[in-house]
Design an enzyme around this catalytic site. Structure first.
Site, PDB file in Angstrom:
ATOM      1  N   GLY B  13       0.860  -1.076   0.044  1.00 53.99           N
ATOM      2  CA  GLY B  13      -0.090  -0.151   0.060  1.00 53.99           C
ATOM      3  C   GLY B  13       0.718   1.291  -0.026  1.00 53.99           C
ATOM      4  N   GLY B  14       0.396   2.073   0.291  1.00 50.77           N
ATOM      5  CA  GLY B  14       1.015   3.713   0.549  1.00 50.77           C
ATOM      6  C   GLY B  14       2.371   3.472   1.191  1.00 50.77           C
ATOM      7  CB  ALA B  15       3.239   2.720   4.786  1.00 53.48           C
ATOM      8  N   GLY B  16       4.259   0.817   2.313  1.00 58.17           N
ATOM      9  CA  GLY B  16       5.189  -0.103   1.730  1.00 58.17           C
ATOM     10  C   GLY B  16       5.835   0.730   0.464  1.00 58.17           C
ATOM     11  CG  PHE B 115     -11.111  16.424   4.507  1.00 55.44           C
ATOM     12  CD1 PHE B 115     -11.260  16.526   3.124  1.00 55.44           C
ATOM     13  CD2 PHE B 115     -11.205  15.118   5.290  1.00 55.44           C
ATOM     14  CE1 PHE B 115     -11.662  15.246   2.517  1.00 55.44           C
ATOM     15  CE2 PHE B 115     -11.570  13.954   4.687  1.00 55.44           C
ATOM     16  CZ  PHE B 115     -11.797  14.023   3.182  1.00 55.44           C
ATOM     17  CG  ASP B 217      -2.707 -10.627   7.438  1.00 54.29           C
ATOM     18  OD1 ASP B 217      -3.827 -10.264   7.664  1.00 54.29           O
ATOM     19  OD2 ASP B 217      -2.474 -11.272   6.437  1.00 54.29           O
ATOM     20  CD  GLN B 236     -11.486   7.815  12.147  1.00 53.90           C
ATOM     21  OE1 GLN B 236     -11.050   7.695  11.122  1.00 53.90           O
ATOM     22  NE2 GLN B 236     -11.112   9.133  12.939  1.00 53.90           N
ATOM     23  CG  HIS B 238     -15.631   7.713   7.844  1.00 55.04           C
ATOM     24  ND1 HIS B 238     -16.961   8.341   7.296  1.00 55.04           N
ATOM     25  CD2 HIS B 238     -14.899   8.378   7.087  1.00 55.04           C
ATOM     26  CE1 HIS B 238     -16.401   9.327   6.602  1.00 55.04           C
ATOM     27  NE2 HIS B 238     -15.219   9.498   6.309  1.00 55.04           N
ATOM     28  CG  LEU B 248     -15.304   6.065   3.188  1.00 59.06           C
ATOM     29  CD1 LEU B 248     -15.700   6.390   4.638  1.00 59.06           C
ATOM     30  CD2 LEU B 248     -13.795   6.189   3.143  1.00 59.06           C
ATOM     31  CB  SER B 250     -15.313  10.883   0.633  1.00 56.15           C
ATOM     32  OG  SER B 250     -14.351  11.778   1.062  1.00 56.15           O
ATOM     33  CD  GLU B 251     -13.895  14.002   7.671  1.00 61.12           C
ATOM     34  OE1 GLU B 251     -14.136  12.865   8.364  1.00 61.12           O
ATOM     35  OE2 GLU B 251     -13.340  15.003   7.934  1.00 61.12           O
ATOM     36  NE  ARG B 282     -12.912  10.862   8.963  1.00 65.95           N
ATOM     37  CZ  ARG B 282     -11.950  10.379   8.097  1.00 65.95           C
ATOM     38  NH1 ARG B 282     -11.132   9.325   8.573  1.00 65.95           N
ATOM     39  NH2 ARG B 282     -11.968  10.776   6.765  1.00 65.95           N
ATOM     40  CG  HIS B 348     -12.735   4.827   8.200  1.00 65.42           C
ATOM     41  ND1 HIS B 348     -12.878   4.316   6.867  1.00 65.42           N
ATOM     42  CD2 HIS B 348     -11.834   5.947   7.875  1.00 65.42           C
ATOM     43  CE1 HIS B 348     -12.238   5.180   6.063  1.00 65.42           C
ATOM     44  NE2 HIS B 348     -11.630   6.111   6.508  1.00 65.42           N
ATOM     45  CD  GLU B 379      -6.091   1.065   9.187  1.00 58.33           C
ATOM     46  OE1 GLU B 379      -6.199   1.291   8.196  1.00 58.33           O
ATOM     47  OE2 GLU B 379      -6.983   0.911   9.972  1.00 58.33           O
ATOM     48  NE  ARG B 390      -7.136   7.713   9.663  1.00 60.97           N
ATOM     49  CZ  ARG B 390      -7.784   8.310   8.785  1.00 60.97           C
ATOM     50  NH1 ARG B 390      -7.633   9.578   8.181  1.00 60.97           N
ATOM     51  NH2 ARG B 390      -8.637   7.444   7.899  1.00 60.97           N
ATOM     52  CB  SER B 395      -5.039   7.459   6.943  1.00 59.25           C
ATOM     53  OG  SER B 395      -5.839   7.945   5.677  1.00 59.25           O
TER      54      SER B 395
END
Lengths: 231, 575
Positions: B13-16, B115, B217, B236, B238, B248, B250-251, B282, B348, B379, B390, B395
């Site tokens: 994902g984004g972090a990896g 936001f 995991d 959290q 949402h 979801l 979106s906010e 939230r 969420h 996350e 959050r 995120s």
């Protein structure tokens, strides 16, 4: 309501060729086809195998043939299909097991179009500027989730070696990005024998896209760009 | 099979992928992912990514930092929040230079929108801080980072599921064990450094926005290896999930002007957050929705309220909220241009997770002692920048800022350190677990246990909690764990065995649930997303501290560590 799912099965450890198996499940008309598949897997036959993740049409995992059309199982509702639903793996790819196909050739084609921004000019300290009008040119093709619905709906893809709609959509996304500087290299890839010219404007790809991308239109824009840039 | 790398990243994902971008071409790095990389759940994030660019109106990173601290009900580590708010700006610019297609202002700069919880001048009024690409910001982050991975020729192991984390007896990380889902083979990845970026665990709850694959995991494996988890009680909900489905919305719907209305048609947020109204954080909005429902003001007396966009220009709904509009049309058969949308809070985001420092190093105690070679980001990690709740858009900021920092620190680590020898028979635990599941003969179904877990967690450990409910949940978990030992699966084959995968994942979910409930029962106060009806007040004197939960042979052990406070002393939290 009750629906019957007629699903193509194939386990490479025991089967020499695919066969069909029927399951009857109790579902709500507003349930997704994915919900019906989950009913089977969770409560009737755990060996039924398919990919799925987000369950709302964003991740692109559960592309499959549903009543003969390429769809995401999480984006088509039971009520739009009727009581008998035939589910098969995407065409044109090797079946690994049941509804799971080998997508590596698909991603290999995607990689050939250099699907990343190429611009070797030193970047400014802040953002590169791009007007809303320039940005709008890549609005449609940047929505692609690489689910393979379009490519595997294309009859040319079934019979001949070619890039396929999804790779071209992703080529388009950078070709029409005002910040990209690799127009010549990209057009060279898209203009080759296996490139855009194999498209016969059949529009299967456009009909199949779960994101509503005007795929055939994007391919035509690339064709015109090649003609225009080379004339 | 045996593999040797300098660095192994688990999760695409984004972090990896952000970490991979720091390492690719500079050391020998591999990314292991349970899915194909473009399927990761970062792609489901919609509304935006915050950074104080001040492109539309005055803004400062310190305002962003303050909002993050206050939004997290002062449980945020403020050194980390400062890093987040300062480096968000650089990270956005870096994404833009990599080709991210942000929406633009007429002069060509990045557009920004409002936001929840993001304010000007320390809470005065909403501020335009969220950078975005229509309502598919996460999709574009995932695509942009995957594109960079292709450019940088990152090595991927697609559809490989992590089964174990390898640690030496003296606590050094030496790699991971994974299952090749397609072939059923075990692979040992021997590495100097490992980054866990495995995402959240929303599937412990019945109604959730999370993908089916989000089963905690990495969090569960760390927990099993005897390392602590932090702040697991903070989960959290949402406010705007599609009714019953949890998908979801979106906010950004409220950022663009959408309003929440109860069954009487009232804009009920006026009662709960008079300044920020529908754009309150939230936790506040989700509780307010449940309050309205409990008071009988749900729509038709039922357990949902409306998200109303009908007063917005059709063009805003169709273009800036295009995906949300598509969801509502597809799944509800309603048109947001003319119909109010039935919504309910949906599970969420996990604020808690694997404790790390600001460089992504996994830490094991109140002194933040790092585990050599082990990193976590995104996350699954707890830095902690989100504290007890959050803020929307943070995120994605967390992913890119701390994914990047973890990647940079890992690069330095692998350059300065040698490969540690692997423990003997490194894959024995993973093999034993898989063989057990494949061969076990019992009467219990994985899906039945999972459904009962999700139902019970929703009833007793979600938005409202009590001591009695949490104790009931603990008993239920003992029962479910017991029944889990008697599961049987239908698919005994090696090839692409998703029946096996789901059984392993259920084990992870049970671990996560156990940690959540133990921490929630101990924390006798209400803060952020953790609301105890029997202790409705925030209690800074006793509870301004992070929870650490560790599995020991004697059961779960709780300990605490102080919150790092640098600039903002805790104050009453009103909006």
């Amino acid at each position: 309501m009750q629906v019957t799912l007629r699903i193509q099965r194939f386990n490479p450890e025991t089967d020499t060729k695919p066969h069909y198996q029927e399951y009857t499940v109790e579902v709500e008309p507003t349930d997704r086809v994915l919900d019906a598949l989950n009913q089977v897997k969770w409560y009737q036959d755990g060996s039924l195998t398919y990919r799925r993740s987000c369950a709302h049409g964003i991740c692109g995992s559960d592309a499959m043939r549903i009543n003969g059309r390429n769809r995401l199982a999480c984006k088509v509702l039971i009520k739009d299909l009727g009581p008998k639903i035939t589910i098969e793996p995407l065409l044109g790819f090797k079946v690994i097991k049941d509804l799971v196909v080998d997508l590596e050739p698909f991603f290999a084609q995607y990689r050939t179009v250099m699907p990343y921004l190429i611009n070797d000019e030193p970047p400014p300290t802040r953002e590169r500027l791009q007007t809303p009008e320039e940005r709008e040119l890549i609005e449609d093709t940047s929505k692609c989730i690489l689910c393979a619905c379009c490519t595997s709906a294309c009859p040319i893809f079934w019979t001949t070696e070619w890039l396929g709609p999804a790779a071209i959509v992703n080529g388009h996304r950078f070709l029409f990005d005002s910040r990209d500087r690799a127009t010549e290299e990209r057009l060279a890839v898209l203009n080759q024998r296996f490139g855009v010219w194999r498209c016969r404007t059949i529009f299967n790809c456009t009909e199949a896209c779960p994101r509503g991308i005007q795929v055939t239109h994007a391919i035509e824009q690339v064709k015109r760009r090649i003609l225009f840039e080379q004339s | 099979m045996y593999h040797r790398f300098d660095a192994v990243i688990v999760g695409a994902g984004g972090a990896g992928l952000m970490a991979a971008a720091q390492l690719a071409g500079k050391c020998n790095v591999a990314v292991i992912t349970k899915l194909y990389p473009v399927r990761s759940h970062t792609g489901a994030a919609q509304g935006g990514i915050a950074a104080a660019l001040a492109n539309v109106e005055e803004d400062h990173w310190i305002w962003h930092m303050f909002d993050t601290v206050k939004g997290g009900d002062y449980l945020v580590d403020q050194d980390a929040a400062e890093v987040l708010a300062r480096e968000a700006i650089d990270a956005i610019i870096e994404l833009e230079h990599w080709g991210f297609p942000f929406n633009r202002l007429p002069d060509g700069r990045i557009d920004q929108r409002r936001f929840g919880g993001h304010t000007r001048n320390f809470g005065e009024a909403p501020v335009r801080r969220s950078c975005y690409a229509a309502d598919r910001t996460g999709h574009m982050i995932l695509q942009t980072l995957y594109q960079q991975s292709i450019k940088n020729q990152v090595v991927f192991f697609d559809e490989f599921m992590m089964l174990d984390l390898l640690l030496t007896d003296d606590g050094v990380c030496t790699g991971v064990v994974a299952l090749d889902v397609e072939t059923g083979e075990f692979h040992v990845f021997h590495a100097k450094a490992v980054l866990l970026a495995t995402g959240g665990y929303g599937r412990v709850f019945k109604v959730t926005s999370n993908a089916l694959s989000l089963t905690g995991d990495g969090v569960a494996i760390v927990f099993r290896r005897g390392l602590p988890l932090e702040d697991m009680e903070f989960y959290q909900f949402h406010p705007t999930g599609i009714y019953k489905l949890g998908i979801l919305l979106s906010e950004a719907c409220r950022g663009e002007g959408g309003i929440l209305r109860n069954g009487l048609g009232e804009r009920f947020m006026e009662r709960y957050a008079p300044t920020l109204l529908d754009l309150a954080p939230r936790d506040v909005v989700s509780r307010s929705i449940y309050h309205e429902i409990r008071e009988g003001r749900g729509v038709e007396g039922k357990d949902y309220v409306y998200l109303d966009l009908t007063h917005l220009p059709k063009e805003v709904i169709e273009t800036k909220l295009a995906d949300n509009t598509d969801f509502v049309r597809t799944y509800l058969g309603l048109d947001p241009v003319v119909d109010p949308i039935p919504i309910q809070p949906t599970a969420h985001y996990a604020m808690g997770g694997i404790p790390t420092d600001v460089d992504g190093r996994v830490t094991v105690d109140a002194q933040n002692t790092p585990v050599p070679g082990l990193y976590a980001a995104g996350e699954c990690a707890c830095v902690s920048v989100h504290g007890a709740n959050r803020l929307g858009t943070n995120s994605l900021v967390d992913l890119v800022v701390f994914g990047r920092r973890a990647g940079k620190h890992m690069l330095q680590f692998v350059q300065e350190n040698d490969l540690h020898p692997l423990p003997k028979e490194p894959d024995y635990r993973a093999r034993a677990e898989v063989e057990w599941i494949l061969e076990n003969e019992g009467q219990e179904k994985v899906a039945t246990i999972r459904a009962e877990l999700q139902e019970a967690m929703m009833a007793d450990a979600s938005v409202f909690r009590t001591g009695d409910g949490l104790r009931r949940m603990q008993d239920k978990l003992v029962e479910l764990r017991n029944r889990f030992t008697r599961i049987t699966i239908d698919d005994r084959s090696r090839t692409f065995n998703t029946d096996l995968v789901e059984a392993i994942e259920l084990g992870y979910l049970l671990d996560c649930a156990e940690a959540i409930v133990a921490c929630a029962l101990a924390r006798e106060e209400s803060r952020g997303a953790h609301y105890r009806e029997d202790f409705p007040q925030r209690d800074d004197a006793n509870w301004l501290k992070h929870t650490l939960v560790t599995r020991t042979s004697g059961g779960l052990e709780l300990s605490y560590k102080p919150v790092i406070i640098t600039r903002f002393q805790p104050k009453e939290r009103t909006y």
